[in-house]
Scaffold this motif. Structure first.
Motif, PDB file in Angstrom:
ATOM      1  N   ILE A 107      -2.979   6.113  11.017  1.00 20.35           N
ATOM      2  CA  ILE A 107      -2.758   6.843  12.261  1.00 20.35           C
ATOM      3  C   ILE A 107      -3.098   5.882  13.388  1.00 20.35           C
ATOM      4  O   ILE A 107      -4.261   5.500  13.564  1.00 20.35           O
ATOM      5  CB  ILE A 107      -3.630   8.112  12.308  1.00 20.35           C
ATOM      6  CG1 ILE A 107      -3.263   9.042  11.150  1.00 20.35           C
ATOM      7  CG2 ILE A 107      -3.466   8.816  13.642  1.00 20.35           C
ATOM      8  CD1 ILE A 107      -4.181  10.244  11.015  1.00 20.35           C
TER       9      ILE A 107
ATOM     10  N   CYS B  95       0.831  -1.206   0.000  1.00 17.89           N
ATOM     11  CA  CYS B  95       0.000   0.000   0.000  1.00 17.89           C
ATOM     12  C   CYS B  95       0.865   1.255   0.000  1.00 17.89           C
ATOM     13  O   CYS B  95       0.521   2.263  -0.639  1.00 17.89           O
ATOM     14  CB  CYS B  95      -0.939  -0.001   1.206  1.00 17.89           C
ATOM     15  SG  CYS B  95      -2.321  -1.161   1.066  1.00 17.89           S
ATOM     16  N   GLU B  96       1.992   1.198   0.697  1.00 13.98           N
ATOM     17  CA  GLU B  96       2.898   2.346   0.685  1.00 13.98           C
ATOM     18  C   GLU B  96       3.518   2.537  -0.696  1.00 13.98           C
ATOM     19  O   GLU B  96       3.734   3.669  -1.143  1.00 13.98           O
ATOM     20  CB  GLU B  96       3.953   2.194   1.769  1.00 13.98           C
ATOM     21  CG  GLU B  96       3.347   2.251   3.166  1.00 13.98           C
ATOM     22  CD  GLU B  96       4.353   2.439   4.283  1.00 13.98           C
ATOM     23  OE1 GLU B  96       5.487   2.892   4.000  1.00 13.98           O
ATOM     24  OE2 GLU B  96       3.991   2.164   5.442  1.00 13.98           O
TER      25      GLU B  96
ATOM     26  N   ARG C 199       9.205   6.879  -2.277  1.00  9.37           N
ATOM     27  CA  ARG C 199       9.070   6.803  -0.815  1.00  9.37           C
ATOM     28  C   ARG C 199       9.813   5.602  -0.234  1.00  9.37           C
ATOM     29  O   ARG C 199       9.816   4.517  -0.788  1.00  9.37           O
ATOM     30  CB  ARG C 199       7.575   6.708  -0.532  1.00  9.37           C
ATOM     31  CG  ARG C 199       7.116   6.483   0.875  1.00  9.37           C
ATOM     32  CD  ARG C 199       5.588   6.418   0.788  1.00  9.37           C
ATOM     33  NE  ARG C 199       4.935   6.181   2.050  1.00  9.37           N
ATOM     34  CZ  ARG C 199       3.612   6.153   2.174  1.00  9.37           C
ATOM     35  NH1 ARG C 199       2.841   6.331   1.117  1.00  9.37           N
ATOM     36  NH2 ARG C 199       3.041   5.936   3.350  1.00  9.37           N
TER      37      ARG C 199
ATOM     38  N   GLY D 102       1.346   4.482  -2.710  1.00 11.91           N
ATOM     39  CA  GLY D 102       1.175   5.874  -2.319  1.00 11.91           C
ATOM     40  C   GLY D 102       0.069   6.116  -1.322  1.00 11.91           C
ATOM     41  O   GLY D 102      -0.280   7.266  -1.034  1.00 11.91           O
ATOM     42  N   ASP D 103      -0.514   5.052  -0.754  1.00 10.54           N
ATOM     43  CA  ASP D 103      -1.570   5.213   0.240  1.00 10.54           C
ATOM     44  C   ASP D 103      -1.007   5.859   1.505  1.00 10.54           C
ATOM     45  O   ASP D 103       0.151   5.627   1.866  1.00 10.54           O
ATOM     46  CB  ASP D 103      -2.177   3.854   0.605  1.00 10.54           C
ATOM     47  CG  ASP D 103      -2.916   3.204  -0.551  1.00 10.54           C
ATOM     48  OD1 ASP D 103      -3.027   3.837  -1.615  1.00 10.54           O
ATOM     49  OD2 ASP D 103      -3.366   2.048  -0.388  1.00 10.54           O
ATOM     50  N   PRO D 104      -1.804   6.641   2.207  1.00  7.77           N
ATOM     51  CA  PRO D 104      -1.329   7.226   3.467  1.00  7.77           C
ATOM     52  C   PRO D 104      -1.123   6.153   4.527  1.00  7.77           C
ATOM     53  O   PRO D 104      -1.834   5.138   4.555  1.00  7.77           O
ATOM     54  CB  PRO D 104      -2.457   8.182   3.853  1.00  7.77           C
ATOM     55  CG  PRO D 104      -3.668   7.655   3.156  1.00  7.77           C
ATOM     56  CD  PRO D 104      -3.180   7.059   1.867  1.00  7.77           C
ATOM     57  N   ARG D 105      -0.158   6.372   5.401  1.00 10.93           N
ATOM     58  CA  ARG D 105       0.069   5.437   6.503  1.00 10.93           C
ATOM     59  C   ARG D 105      -1.036   5.584   7.545  1.00 10.93           C
ATOM     60  O   ARG D 105      -1.578   6.680   7.731  1.00 10.93           O
ATOM     61  CB  ARG D 105       1.431   5.694   7.146  1.00 10.93           C
ATOM     62  CG  ARG D 105       2.570   5.099   6.340  1.00 10.93           C
ATOM     63  CD  ARG D 105       3.922   5.456   6.930  1.00 10.93           C
ATOM     64  NE  ARG D 105       4.076   5.089   8.317  1.00 10.93           N
ATOM     65  CZ  ARG D 105       4.307   3.852   8.776  1.00 10.93           C
ATOM     66  NH1 ARG D 105       4.388   2.843   7.922  1.00 10.93           N
ATOM     67  NH2 ARG D 105       4.465   3.626  10.068  1.00 10.93           N
TER      68      ARG D 105
ATOM     69  N   GLN E  20       1.844  -0.857  10.384  1.00 11.32           N
ATOM     70  CA  GLN E  20       0.944  -1.498   9.425  1.00 11.32           C
ATOM     71  C   GLN E  20       0.481  -2.870   9.917  1.00 11.32           C
ATOM     72  O   GLN E  20      -0.567  -3.370   9.495  1.00 11.32           O
ATOM     73  CB  GLN E  20       1.653  -1.661   8.068  1.00 11.32           C
ATOM     74  CG  GLN E  20       2.020  -0.364   7.373  1.00 11.32           C
ATOM     75  CD  GLN E  20       0.841   0.238   6.616  1.00 11.32           C
ATOM     76  OE1 GLN E  20      -0.306  -0.166   6.776  1.00 11.32           O
ATOM     77  NE2 GLN E  20       1.133   1.212   5.771  1.00 11.32           N
TER      78      GLN E  20
END
Length: 274
Positions: free
Chosen positions: A65, A56-57, A125, A60-63, A86
């Motif tokens: 919270i 997912c990273e 990233r 480009g998905d957000p990490r 994750q």
């Protein structure tokens, strides 16, 4: 695929391993997702969660919270905390939730790879807010996915793919860690050499040479007078290099010629994965 030719090897190795993982975990019943694996601190669910999260990273998905519990004994560094996020956020997901998210993530990533037109040196990233080249990112995803495939195979007693495309990527990644193990962690003397002779599904021989300043390098040419020659099978090499087993537990599978004390120091400091 439109992926750059130099990235093709990593894309194919990743695809081979992640599809094998999907095949391994899709039939699992709820309780089997909690089984411990050779990966320290992680269950089957945790490994699959990690793989989903890392892909997912890459998309480009957000990490997420999320606050980690304080009692995770295996989380001992900032890098480990980054990776655990994750994992822990999915610890209460059900088996159907895990398999459906894995399947959807694979579909998305395969589509991304088919449409990949960026050059290998494009910066993307990386963990902890860093950046890395796209080529390194894909290499490490291929490596990581194959290693975790092997964790799952060990857990369920279903050996296989020790000579798959991912295994070849893993060989190349793990060999890069040998100079640091020999020269720094084991303290091999200056102007010395250590030979590693690996047999089995993946066979290779590498020599680590330590120069006059104590710096190590690795190459594929034989040494005429190594201080130690360490011979072991490929599966044992992987388990040691990835920190899945301690040397004392597999010492009977390793043959040493030459300086036994140096070889012991090398094999007790053999893990190169974070």
């Amino acid at each position: 695929m439109t992926v750059h030719p130099s990235l093709q090897t990593y894309a194919e190795a990743w695809t081979h391993s992640i599809e094998a993982i999907s095949e391994l975990v899709t039939p699992l019943v709820e309780g089997e997702w909690n089984r411990r694996t050779p990966c320290p601190g992680w269950s089957v669910r945790d490994i699959v969660s990690h793989i989903i999260g890392m892909e997912c990273e890459m998309l480009g998905d957000p990490r997420p919270i999320h606050s980690l519990p304080r009692d995770l004994y295996h989380v001992t560094s900032e890098f480990a905390r980054y990776m655990e996020m994750q994992v822990d956020v999915r610890r209460h997901h059900t088996a159907p939730e895990m398999t459906s998210e894995l399947e959807y993530t694979i579909i998305r990533r395969q589509r991304q790879l088919r449409n990949e037109t960026r050059s290998p040196d494009t910066m993307v990233r990386a963990p902890l807010g860093a950046e890395q080249t796209l080529e390194l990112a894909l290499r490490m995803r291929a490596f990581d996915t194959w290693v975790h495939e092997q964790d799952l195979r060990t857990t369920f007693g279903r050996p296989g793919n020790l000579d798959s495309p991912g295994a070849i990527v893993a060989r190349d990644v793990l060999v890069l860690g040998l100079p640091k193990v020999v020269a720094k962690h084991a303290g091999a003397p200056a102007n010395s050499a250590v030979v590693f002779d690996v047999h089995g599904p993946v066979e290779f021989m590498r020599t680590v040479r330590v120069d006059a300043e104590g710096r190590g390098t690795v190459d594929g040419t034989p040494s005429l007078g190594p201080l130690s020659t360490i011979a072991l099978d490929w599966e044992t090499y992987v388990r040691l290099a990835c920190g899945r087993v301690r040397y004392d537990a597999v010492a009977d599978l390793v043959k040493v010629e030459g300086d036994q004390e140096l070889a012991d120091a090398i094999l007790r400091n053999f893990a190169v994965t974070p």
